[in-house]
Each structure stands twice: as C-alpha cells, then as structure tokens.
Design a protein around this motif. Sequence first.
Motif, PDB file in Angstrom:
ATOM      1  N   LEU A 118       3.783   6.969   2.518  1.00  0.00           N
ATOM      2  CA  LEU A 118       3.805   5.887   3.511  1.00  0.00           C
ATOM      3  C   LEU A 118       3.624   4.574   2.775  1.00  0.00           C
ATOM      4  O   LEU A 118       2.646   4.419   2.036  1.00  0.00           O
ATOM      5  CB  LEU A 118       2.689   6.081   4.534  1.00  0.00           C
ATOM      6  N   HIS A 119       4.578   3.655   2.957  1.00  0.00           N
ATOM      7  CA  HIS A 119       4.504   2.341   2.349  1.00  0.00           C
ATOM      8  C   HIS A 119       4.194   1.313   3.431  1.00  0.00           C
ATOM      9  O   HIS A 119       4.846   1.310   4.490  1.00  0.00           O
ATOM     10  CB  HIS A 119       5.827   1.979   1.664  1.00  0.00           C
ATOM     11  N   ILE A 120       3.239   0.455   3.150  1.00  0.00           N
ATOM     12  CA  ILE A 120       2.890  -0.619   4.067  1.00  0.00           C
ATOM     13  C   ILE A 120       3.102  -1.938   3.321  1.00  0.00           C
ATOM     14  O   ILE A 120       2.464  -2.190   2.299  1.00  0.00           O
ATOM     15  CB  ILE A 120       1.427  -0.523   4.536  1.00  0.00           C
ATOM     16  N   VAL A 121       4.050  -2.742   3.837  1.00  0.00           N
ATOM     17  CA  VAL A 121       4.376  -4.000   3.167  1.00  0.00           C
ATOM     18  C   VAL A 121       4.620  -5.096   4.219  1.00  0.00           C
ATOM     19  O   VAL A 121       5.487  -4.911   5.077  1.00  0.00           O
ATOM     20  CB  VAL A 121       5.650  -3.861   2.306  1.00  0.00           C
ATOM     21  N   PRO A 122       3.941  -6.240   4.141  1.00  0.00           N
ATOM     22  CA  PRO A 122       2.788  -6.492   3.282  1.00  0.00           C
ATOM     23  C   PRO A 122       1.521  -5.929   3.919  1.00  0.00           C
ATOM     24  O   PRO A 122       1.421  -5.845   5.146  1.00  0.00           O
ATOM     25  CB  PRO A 122       2.740  -8.023   3.252  1.00  0.00           C
ATOM     26  N   SER A 123       0.565  -5.566   3.130  1.00  0.00           N
ATOM     27  CA  SER A 123      -0.691  -5.034   3.648  1.00  0.00           C
ATOM     28  C   SER A 123      -1.526  -6.164   4.256  1.00  0.00           C
ATOM     29  O   SER A 123      -1.562  -7.285   3.724  1.00  0.00           O
ATOM     30  CB  SER A 123      -1.486  -4.355   2.533  1.00  0.00           C
ATOM     31  N   GLN A 124      -2.202  -5.842   5.357  1.00  0.00           N
ATOM     32  CA  GLN A 124      -3.039  -6.806   6.049  1.00  0.00           C
ATOM     33  C   GLN A 124      -4.448  -6.229   6.201  1.00  0.00           C
ATOM     34  O   GLN A 124      -4.614  -5.003   6.260  1.00  0.00           O
ATOM     35  CB  GLN A 124      -2.457  -7.113   7.436  1.00  0.00           C
TER      36      GLN A 124
ATOM     37  N   VAL B  36       8.257   5.422   5.790  1.00  0.00           N
ATOM     38  CA  VAL B  36       7.892   6.732   5.267  1.00  0.00           C
ATOM     39  C   VAL B  36       9.080   7.282   4.484  1.00  0.00           C
ATOM     40  O   VAL B  36      10.224   7.195   4.919  1.00  0.00           O
ATOM     41  CB  VAL B  36       7.440   7.696   6.398  1.00  0.00           C
ATOM     42  N   PHE B  37       8.771   7.825   3.297  1.00  0.00           N
ATOM     43  CA  PHE B  37       9.770   8.440   2.434  1.00  0.00           C
ATOM     44  C   PHE B  37       9.446   9.930   2.316  1.00  0.00           C
ATOM     45  O   PHE B  37       8.287  10.307   2.165  1.00  0.00           O
ATOM     46  CB  PHE B  37       9.735   7.813   1.034  1.00  0.00           C
ATOM     47  N   LEU B  38      10.507  10.741   2.356  1.00  0.00           N
ATOM     48  CA  LEU B  38      10.337  12.183   2.235  1.00  0.00           C
ATOM     49  C   LEU B  38      11.175  12.712   1.075  1.00  0.00           C
ATOM     50  O   LEU B  38      12.382  12.457   1.016  1.00  0.00           O
ATOM     51  CB  LEU B  38      10.748  12.882   3.535  1.00  0.00           C
ATOM     52  N   ASN B  39      10.529  13.450   0.180  1.00  0.00           N
ATOM     53  CA  ASN B  39      11.209  14.125  -0.923  1.00  0.00           C
ATOM     54  C   ASN B  39      10.999  15.621  -0.722  1.00  0.00           C
ATOM     55  O   ASN B  39       9.966  16.182  -1.084  1.00  0.00           O
ATOM     56  CB  ASN B  39      10.625  13.660  -2.263  1.00  0.00           C
ATOM     57  N   LYS B  40      11.996  16.267  -0.110  1.00  0.00           N
ATOM     58  CA  LYS B  40      11.848  17.682   0.253  1.00  0.00           C
ATOM     59  C   LYS B  40      11.729  18.571  -0.965  1.00  0.00           C
ATOM     60  O   LYS B  40      10.980  19.535  -0.973  1.00  0.00           O
ATOM     61  CB  LYS B  40      13.026  18.128   1.119  1.00  0.00           C
ATOM     62  N   SER B  41      12.477  18.274  -2.001  1.00  0.00           N
ATOM     63  CA  SER B  41      12.453  19.147  -3.181  1.00  0.00           C
ATOM     64  C   SER B  41      11.076  19.129  -3.837  1.00  0.00           C
ATOM     65  O   SER B  41      10.619  20.130  -4.386  1.00  0.00           O
ATOM     66  CB  SER B  41      13.536  18.752  -4.168  1.00  0.00           C
ATOM     67  N   ALA B  42      10.407  17.985  -3.786  1.00  0.00           N
ATOM     68  CA  ALA B  42       9.071  17.866  -4.365  1.00  0.00           C
ATOM     69  C   ALA B  42       7.979  18.180  -3.350  1.00  0.00           C
ATOM     70  O   ALA B  42       6.789  18.168  -3.709  1.00  0.00           O
ATOM     71  CB  ALA B  42       8.863  16.462  -4.916  1.00  0.00           C
ATOM     72  N   LYS B  43       8.353  18.420  -2.097  1.00  0.00           N
ATOM     73  CA  LYS B  43       7.388  18.631  -1.017  1.00  0.00           C
ATOM     74  C   LYS B  43       6.374  17.483  -0.986  1.00  0.00           C
ATOM     75  O   LYS B  43       5.141  17.677  -0.995  1.00  0.00           O
ATOM     76  CB  LYS B  43       6.679  19.980  -1.142  1.00  0.00           C
ATOM     77  N   HIS B  44       6.903  16.284  -0.940  1.00  0.00           N
ATOM     78  CA  HIS B  44       6.075  15.089  -1.051  1.00  0.00           C
ATOM     79  C   HIS B  44       6.584  14.022  -0.085  1.00  0.00           C
ATOM     80  O   HIS B  44       7.797  13.826   0.071  1.00  0.00           O
ATOM     81  CB  HIS B  44       6.139  14.547  -2.488  1.00  0.00           C
ATOM     82  N   LEU B  45       5.631  13.371   0.578  1.00  0.00           N
ATOM     83  CA  LEU B  45       6.011  12.200   1.352  1.00  0.00           C
ATOM     84  C   LEU B  45       5.019  11.078   1.099  1.00  0.00           C
ATOM     85  O   LEU B  45       3.898  11.321   0.627  1.00  0.00           O
ATOM     86  CB  LEU B  45       6.144  12.484   2.850  1.00  0.00           C
TER      87      LEU B  45
ATOM     88  N   SER C 148       0.873  -1.184   0.000  1.00  0.00           N
ATOM     89  CA  SER C 148       0.000   0.000   0.000  1.00  0.00           C
ATOM     90  C   SER C 148       0.901   1.222   0.000  1.00  0.00           C
ATOM     91  O   SER C 148       1.846   1.295   0.799  1.00  0.00           O
ATOM     92  CB  SER C 148      -0.879   0.037   1.252  1.00  0.00           C
ATOM     93  N   ILE C 149       0.601   2.177  -0.869  1.00  0.00           N
ATOM     94  CA  ILE C 149       1.364   3.425  -0.923  1.00  0.00           C
ATOM     95  C   ILE C 149       0.390   4.581  -0.769  1.00  0.00           C
ATOM     96  O   ILE C 149      -0.492   4.777  -1.610  1.00  0.00           O
ATOM     97  CB  ILE C 149       2.148   3.558  -2.241  1.00  0.00           C
ATOM     98  N   LEU C 150       0.542   5.313   0.319  1.00  0.00           N
ATOM     99  CA  LEU C 150      -0.301   6.477   0.583  1.00  0.00           C
ATOM    100  C   LEU C 150       0.542   7.733   0.417  1.00  0.00           C
ATOM    101  O   LEU C 150       1.647   7.818   0.941  1.00  0.00           O
ATOM    102  CB  LEU C 150      -0.899   6.411   1.982  1.00  0.00           C
ATOM    103  N   ASN C 151       0.006   8.696  -0.308  1.00  0.00           N
ATOM    104  CA  ASN C 151       0.766   9.888  -0.657  1.00  0.00           C
ATOM    105  C   ASN C 151       0.275  11.137   0.067  1.00  0.00           C
ATOM    106  O   ASN C 151      -0.913  11.234   0.424  1.00  0.00           O
ATOM    107  CB  ASN C 151       0.695  10.118  -2.173  1.00  0.00           C
ATOM    108  N   CYS C 152       1.199  12.061   0.226  1.00  0.00           N
ATOM    109  CA  CYS C 152       0.906  13.321   0.917  1.00  0.00           C
ATOM    110  C   CYS C 152       1.773  14.416   0.309  1.00  0.00           C
ATOM    111  O   CYS C 152       2.978  14.196   0.093  1.00  0.00           O
ATOM    112  CB  CYS C 152       1.205  13.147   2.405  1.00  0.00           C
ATOM    113  N   ASP C 153       1.179  15.551  -0.001  1.00  0.00           N
ATOM    114  CA  ASP C 153       1.910  16.700  -0.524  1.00  0.00           C
ATOM    115  C   ASP C 153       1.695  17.899   0.398  1.00  0.00           C
ATOM    116  O   ASP C 153       0.628  18.042   0.992  1.00  0.00           O
ATOM    117  CB  ASP C 153       1.423  17.044  -1.936  1.00  0.00           C
ATOM    118  N   TYR C 154       2.701  18.752   0.490  1.00  0.00           N
ATOM    119  CA  TYR C 154       2.570  19.938   1.330  1.00  0.00           C
ATOM    120  C   TYR C 154       3.072  21.161   0.577  1.00  0.00           C
ATOM    121  O   TYR C 154       3.853  21.045  -0.381  1.00  0.00           O
ATOM    122  CB  TYR C 154       3.310  19.751   2.665  1.00  0.00           C
TER     123      TYR C 154
END
Lengths: 114, 111
Positions: B75-81, B64-73, B19-25
């Motif tokens: 959340l990866h959930i592996v494996p999803s339950q 959780v992955f953060l890409n500061k230049s893109a202002k994007h993070l 599962s990949i959930l995205n967030c932008d700021y």
Amino acid sequence: NAGVTQTPKFRILKIGQSMTLQCAQDMNHNYMYWYRQDPGMGLKLIYYSVGAGITDKGEVPNGYNVSRSTTEDFPLRLELAAPSQTSVYFCASSGGAATVNGYTFGSGTRLTVV
Amino acid sequence: DQQVKQNSPSLSVQEGRISILNCDYTNSMFDYFLWYKKYPAEGPTFLISISSIKDKNEDGRFTVFLNKSAKHLSLHIVPSQPGDSAVYFCAASAGGQNFVFGPGTRLSVLP
C-alpha cells in the motif's frame, strides 16, 4: 445512519462468569462476523453468519456461541469466561460485496477476564 | 501459522513523503485483498481493495500493488499526512466473504 453498534464498550469479568456481547447493524446486511484482536496480532474470526438463522464457526470458536435470529442482531455469548478470552472484540457486517467494499466494523468491546 | 504477514510492526515517515506498507501471504488460493486503517479505540475502516486479476488499484492518495508471483502486496500513500497515522491491516480472501487479517503495521507520519 448508525452502521454497526457494539455494546458494551468495556467490561471486566471474573473467571467463570458469563456475558453476551451485543452487535446490531442497520444496513440490512446479510453477512455478519465476530473477530477478536489480541495485542500484536491480527483479527481472528470467531463466528460468522450469512443470514438470519445461519451461523458457522471461524478460526477460534472455542468458548463462544452465537445466534442470528434477525438480520440486524448477532450477539456473541461467552459461557465460562477464561483469562485467555481477554481481548478486544469486533463485530462487522457486509452486504455481500466484501471482496470489493470490505466490511463495516463496530468500534469494539474491550473485555478483561480476571 | 500466519497466512497473512506484515513483517514491519511500525513505520515512521515524514509528512509529504511516500509511505509504503508491505504485506506477504502464503496461501496461493487468495484472490481478493483489502487494506484497512484503524485508529485507537475505533474499529477498522476499509481503505482499498484489489483482486488477483489486477496488479494495481488507485483511490486518491492510496495505491495498492499486487505481485502474485511473489505473493506480495503493498500500500502506497502519497503524500503522507499526519492524519494517516494509524495501524494498517492487510486482509486476504480465497474468493469468499471471509477474510484473514495480518497483524498490522503502525504508521506514524511526522510533521
């Protein structure tokens, strides 16, 4: 260990009525917060407190008041209820390391103003 | 004007998959980020955090992955339950204890 306790869980108010939403925490946290969540929206900060005797406004404070006379309690007062205050209200607390450990939230109060 | 955006209101994933959930700021001053999970009729519970000095933080099945230049993070959930089915909120702070929350993404993990 109860964490953050909110009462009541549900309430229906008539327009113009007043009520107090109660919030208590037993973790000796200095920071406490009130948020509201409207359908499809994120949580919006109403008021917060950094310690007993200190409160400050958040993003949406109009129509609300708070007090913080003890570390444990942070009640939220609605003086003249309006339909726009229909929402789910969450109280939260933090020991000061929210940037690492986040907040501890209560289970919420669902308020309907009719 | 929303400072924290979660543009996918909902996401469905098969059990066992990622599962990949995205967030932008939008606020470049944000330097601390949190993810919360919320079940119906309960308050949000803290999942994982990341500060702007890092680009990745892991805790078990959650990363959780953060890409500061893109202002994007993300959340990866592996494996999803199936128990991961909930609403996930992204939240951001400009160094203080007050966080701004996104509107949430409802994740459904299908058995």
